[in-house]
Structure formats: structure tokens, C-alpha cells
Design an enzyme around this catalytic site. Structure first.
Site, PDB file in Angstrom:
ATOM      1  N   GLU A  85       0.807  -1.212   0.000  1.00  0.00           N
ATOM      2  CA  GLU A  85       0.000   0.000   0.000  1.00  0.00           C
ATOM      3  C   GLU A  85       0.839   1.261   0.000  1.00  0.00           C
ATOM      4  OE1 GLU A  85      -1.863  -1.280   4.015  1.00  0.00           O
ATOM      5  OE2 GLU A  85      -1.971   0.893   4.012  1.00  0.00           O
ATOM      6  N   CYS A 109       7.606  -4.016  15.539  1.00  0.00           N
ATOM      7  CA  CYS A 109       7.097  -2.971  16.438  1.00  0.00           C
ATOM      8  C   CYS A 109       5.664  -3.320  16.853  1.00  0.00           C
ATOM      9  CB  CYS A 109       7.136  -1.603  15.761  1.00  0.00           C
ATOM     10  SG  CYS A 109       8.808  -1.079  15.348  1.00  0.00           S
TER      11      CYS A 109
END
Ligand code: SAH
Length: 347
Positions: A85, A109
Site C-alpha cells: 500500500e 514494532c
């Protein structure tokens, strides 16, 4: 290929060197989507090119446009069936594109949707450029800023990243000023130091998200590998060699890293860097239980930083109605594509 490489390639096909410049301009300045479009190249040459080389073009699988601010999210299909994306944002200072550098990510993360399924593969320089080219072609508006803040860790795909930046800023291509390009990293120290020696003048953004290693480790596994004592001096080396002011990104998570005490500690940590702090109210993802700090907490955090002489801005949330956080659109698409926001079919 850079122009000099393309010139060698074209000469090896028996063509004159100036054909390389024409071809290069079609690809990188006019953002052609195929050899067929390059109408001032002879049919024979175009056919030879199609036999000798592949042409990377991204397919627009889906495009969502925010009804709030016109932000667009693109889901692009790659040749091997993977999807990535990219985001298009309109600002007063110009149009900005946020590009992905990898399919997925292996940095882990905790608050980020891009990393939930790990890393699939690196993107090629062409696939990174194409995100900008397809968006410029589809909006019909010039892109003046590029941030490498989409899915992936750019410094985990170092060579392709550097080639991408050189081609993107090349005067024979889109010629996007290096000063308008930002690379965001979670803090891979050897690559930050190497990047400082590339002779580039792009902005480096460090994803900090905590004022100390203890809190940082709870959010970012990379903090177990590189401590702040190593990461910050590497960033300072980048600043000293390039003269480009550093940006520090700090995603505020309620009750985790957004207290006054943490703001004070952050101010002390960054006081001597002359860097700019970008505060990002965390964008909650479905898979994790992180909550956004409320407006008051964000403002209080910011004023502590400013009282210590730092400059800090709160990142304006854009495209909230279309799944603004990293990797959310791709994730929901892969999970069976429930509809988010206003879906727009592209002509
Ligand atoms: N790998 C690079 C670029 C990734 S994303 C890096 O770590 O910097 C760009 C920024 O968005 C990073 O600062 C990242 O930590 C942050 N980010 C990712 N997911 C987020 C979320 N859900 N909410 C707020 N910030 C997020």
C-alpha cells in the site's frame, strides 16, 4: 537502471546512445506504463526492448479516497501476486506520497500492522518508484514530497533504497528534490552511519517512541539490539555530515509513553540534537490493545518539549476514515477484504 547503465544496455541492443535518454524520460519523467506508449521509439526497438527486458508496472487493486481530506490509499498488486500500500496526501506545501519499502516487515514494532505477518520480501527500486509514478499518473497532480514511511524498514532494504532515491531525484526523471524526501527508520545503526556517507541530502527520521531503552524495548524489539546510546550518535553523525535537521517520531500511546515525566526525559535526551519532534497519536490497530492519548495529554506533552526549547508538531491525522495506519488496508484486504471507507473504482 541509472541513465549511464541504461545507455550501455541500449547500445548493446544496437541502438544509438540518445535512444537511452528518450527511453529514460518515458519511464521516469513521463511515467509511461508500457513500451507501447513510447511512440517516438521505433516499433522495432520497442519490440526488441520487450524481448530483452521486463517492464515493472504496478496494478491498482483498490483505491480508497477519504471523504474528510482527500487522502488516497492505494493497494497495488505486484507481478508475483503480492500487494503493497501507498498513500497520497495533499498539504499546503504540495502533494506527498508515502511509499512502502518492503512487502511486510520483520522489525516487529508492537503497535504496527505492517509487521504482524513478518517480512515477505524486499521491494525493487522499480517497485518503489512505481508507487510514486502510478499515483502521479492517476491523480494528474505533481508529487513534490516523498516519505519512505509506508510498510517495511527501508534500511533493511538498503541498496534498493539508495538506488530508488537517486532515480527519484534525478534531473532526467521526476526530479523530486532530495530535500523533499524523508527516510524513516526504526534505528538500524550500521545503516544509519553508512547512509551518512552516501552524499545524499534527504531528511532522516528516527522512530524513537520512548525516552529510554526500557520503555522502547516494550514497543520496539530493535531496541534490544541497539541502545539509544548507539542510535542517537549515529543520527548525529548523519546530521553533521549532511547538515539536514533530524526528525524524531514519537507515537503517543496512552499510559505507556505519554506522561509528563516521559516528556521531560525526552526533552533532556534530545536537547542537544537540534532535531524536530513529530508527535503521532498512535493509530490503534485491531490486533493490539493500544489506546490513543487524548488531546490534552498530547498538548501537555508537546508544551513540555517546547518549554525546553525543542520544536514539536503533532502530526495531523489524515485519511482516518480509510484506515490510515501503516499496513491496515493491506491487512484487511488479505483477511478477506472487509470494506473500509469510500471505495472508489479507478477508471
Ligand atoms: N520502518 C520505518 C518506517 C515505518 S512507518 C520506521 O520504523 O520508522 C513510519 C512511522 O509510523 C514509524 O515511526 C512507525 O513507528 C509509525 N507507526 C507505525 N504504526 C503506527 C501506528 N499504528 N500508530 C502510530 N504510528 C505508527
Amino acid at each position: 537502471m541509472e541513465l549511464s547503465e541504461l545507455t550501455d544496455f541500449v547500445e548493446a541492443l544496437g541502438e544509438k546512445p540518445f535512444r537511452a535518454r528518450q527511453l529514460y524520460r518515458w519511464m521516469h519523467a513521463k511515467t509511461a506504463a508500457s513500451f507501447e506508449e513510447m511512440t517516438d521509439l521505433s516499433q522495432a526497438f520497442r519490440e526488441r526492448l520487450a524481448e530483452a527486458a521486463g517492464y515493472t508496472v504496478l496494478k491498482t487493486v483498490k483505491m480508497l479516497e477519504s471523504g474528510i481530506d482527500g487522502t488516497r490509499k492505494y493497494l497495488f498488486g505486484l507481478e508475483d501476486g503480492n500487494v503493497i500500500e501507498s498513500v497520497f496526501m495533499r498539504y499546503h506545501h504540495g502533494n506527498s506520497v508515502c511509499v512502502s519499502s518492503q512487502v511486510g516487515c520483520r522489525m516487529g514494532c508492537k503497535f504496527c500492522a505492517s509487521t504482524l505477518d513478518g517480512l515477505t520480501r524486499n521491494l525493487t527500486p522499480a517497485e518503489m518508484l512505481e508507487q510514486v509514478y502510478r499515483i502521479q499518473a492517476s491523480t494528474g497532480e505533481r508529487v513534490s514530497n516523498v516519505v519512505v514511511m509506508g510498510s517495511g524498514e527501508p534500511f533493511d532494504n538498503y541498496e534498493n533504497l539508495v538506488r530508488f532515491i537517486r532515480l527519484l531525484s534525478d534531473e532526467n526523471g521526476l526530479h523530486i528534490s532530495q530535500r523533499n524526501i524523508t527516510v524513516s527508520t526504526c534505528g538500524l545503526v550500521p545503516q544509519i552511519r553508512r547512509f551518512a556517507g552516501e552524499g545524499l541530502s534527504v531528511t532522516l527520521a528516527l522512530s524513537l517512541h520512548a525516552p529510554d531503552d526500557e520503555v522502547r524495548k516494550t514497543l520496539m524489539p530493535v531496541a534490544n539490539r541497539y541502545s539509544l546510546k548507539e542510535v542517537l550518535p549515529a543520527c548525529m553523525e548523519y546530521y553533521e555530515k549532511t547538515g539536514r535537521r533530524l526528525t524524531f517520531e514519537y507515537s503517543l500511546v496512552a499510559g505507556v509513553n505519554d506522561s509528563r515525566r516521559e516528556a521531560e526525559r525526552l526533552a533532556r535526551l534530545l536537547k542537544h540534537t537540534r532535531g524536530h519532534v513529530n508527535l503521532i497519536p498512535v493509530n490503534p490497530i485491531r490486533e493490539r490493545n493500544f489506546k490513543q492519548s487524548d488531546r490534552e495529554a498530547v498538548e501537555a506533552f508537546r508544551s513540555v518539549l517546547e518549554n525546553h526549547g525543542l520544536t514539536a508538531t503533532v502530526r495531523r491525522e489524515m485519511g482516518r476514515d480509510i484506515g490510515g495506519a501503516c499496513g491496515q488496508l493491506r491487512k484487511s484486504y488479505l483477511a478477506g477484504g472487509e470494506k473500509e471507507g469510500n471505495e472508489v473504482e479507478e477508471a
